[in-house]
Motif scaffolding. Structure first.
Motif, PDB file in Angstrom:
ATOM      1  N   SER A 113       0.829  -1.212   0.000  1.00  0.00           N
ATOM      2  CA  SER A 113       0.000   0.000   0.000  1.00  0.00           C
ATOM      3  C   SER A 113       0.861   1.259   0.000  1.00  0.00           C
ATOM      4  O   SER A 113       0.497   2.265  -0.624  1.00  0.00           O
ATOM      5  CB  SER A 113      -0.954   0.014   1.187  1.00  0.00           C
ATOM      6  OG  SER A 113      -0.250  -0.074   2.409  1.00  0.00           O
TER       7      SER A 113
ATOM      8  N   ASP B 168       0.726   4.006  -2.942  1.00  0.00           N
ATOM      9  CA  ASP B 168       0.482   5.402  -2.575  1.00  0.00           C
ATOM     10  C   ASP B 168       1.580   6.321  -3.116  1.00  0.00           C
ATOM     11  O   ASP B 168       1.295   7.422  -3.585  1.00  0.00           O
ATOM     12  CB  ASP B 168       0.375   5.543  -1.054  1.00  0.00           C
ATOM     13  CG  ASP B 168       0.046   6.952  -0.635  1.00  0.00           C
ATOM     14  OD1 ASP B 168      -0.992   7.472  -1.079  1.00  0.00           O
ATOM     15  OD2 ASP B 168       0.834   7.555   0.117  1.00  0.00           O
TER      16      ASP B 168
ATOM     17  N   ASP C 126      -3.992   7.555  -3.773  1.00  0.00           N
ATOM     18  CA  ASP C 126      -5.079   6.695  -3.306  1.00  0.00           C
ATOM     19  C   ASP C 126      -6.220   6.577  -4.309  1.00  0.00           C
ATOM     20  O   ASP C 126      -7.297   6.084  -3.989  1.00  0.00           O
ATOM     21  CB  ASP C 126      -5.602   7.181  -1.955  1.00  0.00           C
ATOM     22  CG  ASP C 126      -6.256   8.548  -2.029  1.00  0.00           C
ATOM     23  OD1 ASP C 126      -6.202   9.193  -3.098  1.00  0.00           O
ATOM     24  OD2 ASP C 126      -6.818   8.986  -1.002  1.00  0.00           O
TER      25      ASP C 126
END
Length: 144
Positions: free
Chosen positions: A78, A82, A87
């Motif tokens: 993640s 990012d 996002d």
């Protein structure tokens, strides 16, 4: 689902982690070759990863890119997504509509929301260490 830059960023991070386990730094040229990415594009991706403190850049004759061994297990996919794509992957419409949301959903909204939520869980629970170890053990691969 991911942008091409994000795909390369994930691959590059895994390759750097794999080499960092062995105490090696890798050059941008080595990374580009391994992940099958244009060198200039790879350099931009690496800059984004350095800026977000995912990888370290060491200058000089013995320089290159590395990740401290103690940090590899803490870097989640993640964070890489990012750093490269932001996002937006968690917010976009499955049909690409600009005005799709809970109040005015597209025909795929509810089903696609489930997919996005599962993707978030996977990205937040998967770390570089597990991916690099799978490659090292021969269970997975990075290059065709």
């Amino acid at each position: 689902m991911f942008s091409k830059a994000c795909e390369y960023g994930i691959r590059a991070s895994i390759f750097i982690a794999l080499n960092s386990f062995e105490g090696k730094r890798v050059t941008p040229k080595e990374i580009a070759l391994e992940i099958d990415s244009p060198a200039a594009f790879t350099a931009k991706i690496l800059q984004a990863l350095v800026k977000k403190n995912i990888v370290n850049s060491v200058k000089g004759a013995y320089g290159g890119f590395e990740i401290p061994k103690s940090k590899i297990k803490d870097i989640k996919l993640s964070a890489i997504v990012d750093a490269i794509d932001g996002d937006s992957i968690y917010k976009g419409c499955g049909l690409g509509l600009k005005a799709c949301d809970e109040n005015r959903p597209c025909p795929m909204h509810d089903k696609f929301k489930i997919v996005r939520d599962e993707l978030r869980i996977m990205l937040e629970s998967t770390n570089l260490e597990s991916l690099a170890k799978d490659i090292k053990e021969g269970d997975t691969f990075l290059r065709r």
